[in-house]
Design an enzyme around this catalytic site. Structure first.
Site, PDB file in Angstrom:
ATOM      1  N   HIS A 142       0.813  -1.207   0.000  1.00 40.23           N
ATOM      2  CA  HIS A 142       0.000   0.000   0.000  1.00 40.23           C
ATOM      3  C   HIS A 142       0.851   1.265   0.000  1.00 40.23           C
ATOM      4  O   HIS A 142       0.365   2.318  -0.408  1.00 40.23           O
ATOM      5  CB  HIS A 142      -0.961  -0.011   1.183  1.00 40.23           C
ATOM      6  CG  HIS A 142      -2.110  -0.943   0.993  1.00 40.23           C
ATOM      7  ND1 HIS A 142      -3.370  -0.687   1.475  1.00 40.23           N
ATOM      8  CD2 HIS A 142      -2.198  -2.146   0.359  1.00 40.23           C
ATOM      9  CE1 HIS A 142      -4.179  -1.685   1.152  1.00 40.23           C
ATOM     10  NE2 HIS A 142      -3.484  -2.587   0.483  1.00 40.23           N
ATOM     11  N   HIS A 195      -1.616 -12.451  -2.040  1.00 33.11           N
ATOM     12  CA  HIS A 195      -2.665 -13.149  -1.295  1.00 33.11           C
ATOM     13  C   HIS A 195      -2.292 -14.581  -0.956  1.00 33.11           C
ATOM     14  O   HIS A 195      -3.125 -15.326  -0.437  1.00 33.11           O
ATOM     15  CB  HIS A 195      -3.976 -13.086  -2.073  1.00 33.11           C
ATOM     16  CG  HIS A 195      -4.565 -11.713  -2.119  1.00 33.11           C
ATOM     17  ND1 HIS A 195      -5.695 -11.389  -2.833  1.00 33.11           N
ATOM     18  CD2 HIS A 195      -4.169 -10.552  -1.524  1.00 33.11           C
ATOM     19  CE1 HIS A 195      -5.973 -10.105  -2.681  1.00 33.11           C
ATOM     20  NE2 HIS A 195      -5.057  -9.572  -1.888  1.00 33.11           N
TER      21      HIS A 195
END
EC number: 1.11.1.21
Length: 731
Positions: free
Chosen positions: A99, A267
């Protein structure tokens, strides 16, 4: 109380209740006023490091191995105040790094992880960055220990690498060299919506037409990094989500294969958090009470942490063994059917059906519990979107290819906004040169005598001042301080796509380059060599010197050789295409009408070039009289002696004997107030230097009778700054 802070008789005469900087500000009264503050952010007044601090030198003294060892130990050192899922902070730190870097967008090069901006608003309080304040707080003891040797910007990226390595993944490499900023970035346009996560049908939406995302944005909603994981506007439409995934990752410089590798690789680790009602989550850090000490999203659900944590509202892990690098993500993605359901927080999630015991996911805190694997709507687009599926299947069948693709894509994600390899620091810099790094061969040096001889040849070649100055400006002004791309080094103005850009006037450019190439060939035949990159800049310097001499100023424009010439094979034409200007106020060029005013776009371009308001002022004024306008336009050429470096533009712009009136779309005509005779034409980017109070003050200063020499000197200094903006070898 009557709201009046004026003291009554006999009371303390000191006023109370209103601090400096409070109350209505200028932009509240005049919202269309251009914002020049973006040209002066990150000044020495906000930087505690001091002018003499050199971060590159400080980083070289860092014991990188010791730092990585401390980071590795931190991964499994779970703290009671924010316990680690599965006893490992690695997934949290991967999200933090992702992020930090993932706000980068190619359209203007802004965002990304190169400044440590995740520490400040708005990013520190974006909904998508929920609970990353805890990750940075976990890092504070390590930052405290290593001090100035590692910036927050570098630490936020390095920690993600160490997290991956601690869970069994081999990364592609790491480069330091990201100095910190010390205040929020005010130049970045994040969107016009007035609420977090505003849907696409809201007022001031970033979408138009059939879901056309506004440039330069690269996220689907205000406060998100890329896509809404639940689907467009929270609608669990898998194929439509795939469209969003492709578009947003593409605007961050990732192709479809890199996109699949990043989603699946990221993920592979950790879980999402939504094990409780969203209403239990407190305000973000910037809105939290002072006693929260900079932490936000404090939850009243259960313990508010650990098994009770709420972040995105999505709940669950993607695969078994969430702290181990393996092929589990693709295994469960393709092995099972998925049913749509809701998380405890009410978010749309998909759970695998009829799950075999070996694929059940262990609970993050209670080893006696197991859960079905979870996928988001965006995850499932890797399986069901026709453009993403082939890459997902290929990676699922080839673990080595998947690992290599994820390693390379992760390195690109975390280094794309650093610019060329010349800025990379540290022993973990990969040896391989990558096309997206905009490689440039090493240049050659020429001495002062050679430079003088070459300038003499250029001046005798028949090229005009306009030819020399406009070509050098076209080459150098592609630089973007946002992601350190572009600039004169490499001379990519010779190559596609820049040689064909409308703003560069291809026919004129080819003529000028042809003359300079002839001079280059003649010089090289004498056993020496000069790059076209150097020669283009040198020609611009010669043009400025000649123009100054014509105005009575004998100057020498500083020139430093050493630029190299990039080849077509070293140039990713597609990645440079997004840098084509649709507006360049310095050349009075506008390709089409924009939603943003021309004067705002001028300031935007100046900010990308790293210019101050005074530097922008002298450059526009000087380039106008030197004939740098696109297509030889007379707009803003407020002088009767074009080709002479003077402050005539400013003097005539401020002449009260001239009355300005609109004469066409974006064009204004200046007429003699007394006779009505036409004098000049100009555009908004010209008139703003007389209409905006701050720019007018600067214009008045340089238009003074005693400021001509100062104007010339300041123009030269600003010119050299732009010519050398990408010379990272000189700093």
């Amino acid at each position: 109380m009557d709201g009046n802070d004026a003291p009554n008789a006999g009371q303390c005469p000191v006023m109370h209740g209103h601090a400096a900087g409070t109350g209505m500000r200028n932009h509240h009264w005049w919202p269309n006023q251009i914002n020049l503050k973006v040209l002066h952010q990150h000044s020495s007044k906000s930087d505690p490091m001091g002018a003499q601090f050199n971060y590159a030198e400080a980083f070289k003294s860092l014991d990188l191995d010791a730092l990585k060892a401390d980071l590795t130990a931190l991964m499994t050192d779970s703290q009671d105040w924010w316990p680690a899922d599965y006893g490992h902070y690695g997934p949290l730190f991967i999200r933090m790094t992702w992020h930090a870097a993932g706000t980068y967008r190619t359209a203007d090069g802004r965002g990304g992880g190169s400044t440590g901006n995740q520490r400040f608003a708005p990013l520190n309080s974006w909904p998508d960055n929920g609970n990353l304040d805890k990750a940075r707080r976990l890092l504070w003891p390590i930052k405290k220990k290593y001090g100035d040797k590692i910036s927050w910007a570098d630490l936020l990226i390095l920690t993600g690498n160490v997290a991956l390595e601690s869970m069994g993944f081999k990364t592609f490499g790491f480069a330091g060299g990201r100095p910190d900023i010390w205040e929020p970035e005010e130049d970045i346009y994040w969107g016009s919506e007035g609420e977090w996560l505003a849907p696409s049908d809201t007022a001031n939406s970033r979408y138009s037409g059939a879901r056309d995302l506004e440039n330069p944005l690269a996220a689907v909603q205000m406060g998100l990094i890329y896509v809404n994981p639940e689907g467009p506007d929270g609608n669990p439409d898998i194929v439509a989500s795939g469209h969003d995934v492709i578009e947003t990752f593409g605007r961050m410089a990732m192709d479809e294969a890199e996109t699949v590798a990043l989603v699946a690789g990221g993920h592979t680790f950790g879980k999402a958090h939504g094990n409780g009602p969203a209403s239990a989550v407190g305000p973000e850090p910037e809105a939290a009470p002072i006693e929260a000490m900079g932490l936000g999203w404090l939850s009243t659900h259960g313990s508010g942490k650990g098994a009770d944590a709420i972040t995105s509202g999505i709940e669950g892990a993607w695969k078994p063994h969430p702290t181990t690098w393996d092929m589990g993500y693709f295994k469960v993605l393709f092995k099972y059917d998925w049913e749509l359901t809701k998380s405890p927080a009410g978010a749309n999630i998909w759970l695998a059906t009829n799950v075999e015991d070996e694929d059940m996911v262990e609970d993050a805190f209670d080893p006696s519990k197991k859960h079905r694997p979870m996928m988001t709507t965006a995850d499932l687009s890797l399986r069901y979107h026709p453009k993403l599926l082939p890459h997902a299947k290929r990676f699922a069948e080839d673990p080595a290819a998947f690992a290599d693709a994820f390693a390379r894509a992760w390195f690109k994600l975390t280094h794309r906004d650093m610019g060329p390899r010349a800025r990379y620091l540290g022993k973990e810099v990969p040896a391989e040169e990558l096309i997206w790094q905009d490689p440039i061969p090493a240049g050659t040096q020429i001495d002062a005598d050679d430079a003088a001889a070459l300038k003499a040849q250029i001046l005798a070649s028949g090229l005009s001042v306009s030819d020399m100055v406009s070509t050098a400006w076209a080459s150098a002004s592609t630089f973007r301080g946002s992601d350190m791309r572009g600039g004169a080094n490499g001379a990519r103005i010779r190559l596609a796509p820049q040689k064909d850009w409308e703003v560069n006037e291809p026919a004129k450019l080819a003529r000028v380059l042809g003359v300079l190439e002839g001079i280059q060939a003649g010089f090289s035949s004498g056993g020496k060599s000069v790059s076209m990159a150097d020669l283009i800049v040198l020609a611009g310097c010669a043009g400025v010197e000649q123009a100054a001499k014509a105005g009575g100023h004998q100057i020498e424009v500083p020139f430093t050789s050493g630029r190299g010439d990039a080849s077509a094979e070293q140039t990713d034409a597609e990645s440079f295409a997004v840098m084509e200007p649709v507006m360049d106020g310095f050349r009075n060029y506008q390709a089409r009408e924009l939603s943003t005013s021309p004067e705002e776009m001028l300031v935007d371009r100046a900010q990308l070039l790293g210019l101050s308001a005074p530097e922008m002022t002298v450059l526009v004024a000087g380039l106008r009289v030197l004939g740098a306008n696109h297509g030889g336009s007379a707009h803003g050429v407020l002088t009767n002696r074009p080709g002479v470096l003077s402050s005539d533009f400013l003097t005539n712009l401020l002449d009260m004997g001239t009355e300005w009136k609109p004469s066409g779309k974006g064009v204004y005509e200046g007429r003699d107030r007394a006779s009505g005779a036409a004098r000049w034409t100009a555009t908004r980017v010209d008139l703003v230097f007389g209409s905006n109070s701050q720019l007018r003050a600067l214009a008045e200063r340089y238009a003074q009778d005693d400021a001509e020499a100062s104007f010339v000197a300041d123009f030269v200094a600003a010119w050299v700054k732009v010519m050398n903006a990408d010379r990272f070898d000189l700093t």
